[in-house]
Design a protein around this motif. Sequence first.
Motif, short mmCIF file in Angstrom:
data_model
loop_
_atom_site.label_atom_id
_atom_site.label_comp_id
_atom_site.label_asym_id
_atom_site.label_seq_id
_atom_site.Cartn_x
_atom_site.Cartn_y
_atom_site.Cartn_z
N ALA A 28 14.87 -3.55 21.95
CA ALA A 28 15.64 -3.44 20.71
C ALA A 28 16.75 -4.47 20.59
CB ALA A 28 16.23 -2.03 20.60
N LEU A 29 17.26 -4.96 21.70
CA LEU A 29 18.44 -5.84 21.70
C LEU A 29 19.51 -5.29 20.75
CD1 LEU A 29 16.48 -9.21 21.59
CD2 LEU A 29 17.75 -8.32 23.55
N PRO A 30 19.96 -4.07 21.02
CA PRO A 30 20.84 -3.37 20.07
C PRO A 30 22.25 -3.95 20.00
CG PRO A 30 20.54 -2.07 22.06
CD PRO A 30 19.64 -3.26 22.19
N SER A 31 22.78 -3.98 18.81
CA SER A 31 24.18 -4.33 18.62
C SER A 31 25.00 -3.11 18.24
CB SER A 31 24.34 -5.41 17.55
OG SER A 31 23.89 -4.95 16.29
N ARG A 32 24.37 -2.15 17.51
CA ARG A 32 25.06 -0.93 17.11
C ARG A 32 24.06 0.22 17.04
NH1 ARG A 32 28.86 -1.60 12.01
NH2 ARG A 32 29.78 0.21 13.01
N TYR A 33 24.58 1.44 17.16
CA TYR A 33 23.76 2.65 17.04
C TYR A 33 24.42 3.60 16.04
CZ TYR A 33 22.44 1.18 21.82
OH TYR A 33 22.05 0.48 22.92
N SER A 34 23.58 4.36 15.34
CA SER A 34 24.12 5.51 14.61
C SER A 34 24.32 6.65 15.61
CB SER A 34 23.16 5.96 13.51
OG SER A 34 22.00 6.54 14.08
N PHE A 35 25.12 7.64 15.22
CA PHE A 35 25.28 8.79 16.10
C PHE A 35 24.04 9.68 15.97
CE2 PHE A 35 27.14 12.63 17.92
CZ PHE A 35 27.84 12.07 18.99
N PRO A 36 23.49 10.18 17.08
CA PRO A 36 22.25 10.95 17.02
C PRO A 36 22.35 12.21 16.16
CG PRO A 36 22.70 10.25 19.28
CD PRO A 36 23.93 9.93 18.46
N MET A 37 21.26 12.46 15.42
CA MET A 37 21.08 13.71 14.69
C MET A 37 20.09 14.57 15.47
SD MET A 37 20.65 12.31 10.78
CE MET A 37 20.38 13.98 10.16
N PHE A 38 20.31 15.88 15.47
CA PHE A 38 19.43 16.81 16.18
C PHE A 38 18.74 17.69 15.15
CE2 PHE A 38 22.53 15.40 19.20
CZ PHE A 38 21.86 15.35 20.41
N SER A 39 17.42 17.72 15.20
CA SER A 39 16.65 18.48 14.20
C SER A 39 15.83 19.58 14.86
CB SER A 39 15.73 17.54 13.43
OG SER A 39 14.78 16.94 14.29
N LYS A 40 15.55 20.60 14.05
CA LYS A 40 14.75 21.74 14.50
C LYS A 40 13.74 22.07 13.41
CE LYS A 40 15.30 26.52 16.14
NZ LYS A 40 16.31 27.57 16.45
N TYR A 41 12.48 22.22 13.81
CA TYR A 41 11.41 22.61 12.89
C TYR A 41 10.75 23.87 13.45
CZ TYR A 41 11.62 17.81 11.02
OH TYR A 41 12.02 16.61 10.47
N ILE A 42 10.74 24.92 12.66
CA ILE A 42 10.05 26.15 13.02
C ILE A 42 8.83 26.30 12.10
CG2 ILE A 42 12.10 27.26 13.98
CD1 ILE A 42 12.48 28.72 11.36
N PRO A 43 7.94 27.26 12.36
CA PRO A 43 6.70 27.33 11.58
C PRO A 43 6.91 27.21 10.07
CG PRO A 43 6.55 28.83 13.40
CD PRO A 43 7.95 28.26 13.43
N GLY A 44 6.12 26.32 9.45
CA GLY A 44 6.19 26.07 8.02
C GLY A 44 7.06 24.88 7.67
N MET A 45 7.81 24.35 8.62
CA MET A 45 8.71 23.23 8.33
C MET A 45 8.03 21.90 8.60
SD MET A 45 12.50 24.51 9.52
CE MET A 45 13.30 25.84 8.62
N TYR A 46 8.49 20.86 7.87
CA TYR A 46 7.87 19.54 7.92
C TYR A 46 8.85 18.52 7.33
CZ TYR A 46 7.53 20.42 2.96
OH TYR A 46 7.87 20.72 1.66
N TYR A 47 8.49 17.24 7.44
CA TYR A 47 9.21 16.17 6.74
C TYR A 47 8.13 15.19 6.29
CZ TYR A 47 13.27 13.11 5.83
OH TYR A 47 14.26 12.34 5.23
N ASP A 48 7.86 15.13 4.98
CA ASP A 48 6.74 14.35 4.46
C ASP A 48 7.02 12.85 4.58
OD1 ASP A 48 4.25 13.92 3.43
OD2 ASP A 48 4.59 15.01 1.56
N PHE A 49 6.01 12.02 4.24
CA PHE A 49 6.12 10.58 4.40
C PHE A 49 7.35 10.03 3.67
CE2 PHE A 49 1.51 10.31 5.60
CZ PHE A 49 1.73 9.66 6.80
N HIS A 50 8.08 9.17 4.35
CA HIS A 50 9.29 8.58 3.82
C HIS A 50 9.66 7.36 4.65
CE1 HIS A 50 10.66 10.98 7.21
NE2 HIS A 50 11.76 10.23 7.25
N THR A 51 10.57 6.57 4.13
CA THR A 51 11.24 5.54 4.93
C THR A 51 12.72 5.88 4.96
OG1 THR A 51 11.54 4.10 3.02
CG2 THR A 51 9.58 3.74 4.37
N ASP A 52 13.36 5.60 6.07
CA ASP A 52 14.79 5.91 6.19
C ASP A 52 15.63 4.87 5.46
OD1 ASP A 52 14.20 8.12 7.79
OD2 ASP A 52 14.13 6.89 9.59
N ALA A 53 16.86 5.22 5.20
CA ALA A 53 17.76 4.35 4.45
C ALA A 53 17.94 3.01 5.16
CB ALA A 53 19.12 5.03 4.28
#
Length: 222
Positions: free
Chosen positions: A72-97
């Motif tokens: 990656a040769l990183p210069s900066r990072y965003s702060f991590p987000m923590f996600s939880k998916y339980i039955p029935g949950m999803y995140y459909d096709f997308h591109t991040d900002a």
Amino acid sequence: MYVIEGLLSGEQIANILAALTDADFNDGNRTTTNASERLKHNLELRADANRERLGKMVLQAVHTNAQLQSIALPSRYSFPMFSKYIPGMYYDFHTDAGLINLGSPTALRSDLSCTVFLAAPETYDGGELTVKSINGTNQWKLPAGSAVLYRTSDLHRVETVTRGARLATVFWIQSHIRDLAQRELINRLNTACLALAKEGTHKAESDLISSTIHDLIRMWAA
């Protein structure tokens, strides 16, 4: 796309999972902009002292992972987000900002996304990370502690969870090498250099490639 095996240790995973057991999660749609409410159905860890501690733990592992740093040769990072998916949950096709935390002092350009799997794959069904790239469509459901690194502009989704709970953390990287083709060329040269170094019989060639890598980084780094 690259798989980073064992980004987090077993001890780190155990600590994170214990901290998430009774943690407060919010509706994930709070962090969705310019999209239908049907796009995303998940839970995200509330921004508090608990998330601050866990996020720092993840970033410490990232800072010391030679494979991720080389790719990656990183210069900066965003702060991590923590996600939880339980039955029935999803995140459909997308591109991040294209810009994360726009308007704040921590704003960064999102060149790469990194998803770190936290729950063991046998503890839940569904929940695969599906990524569409120029090389085709790939699905990932990795062991706890392993990560997949992919271009942020690639279409991706989290498949519907049908059993158990999918837990993951995601963060974004701004690379010193903004151009994808340039970054890939450096990675290919790094791979060749490491292969020659392992053989131990091509020091002159290995030194030449290493010198070329660093010359390119100096030329292209922003």
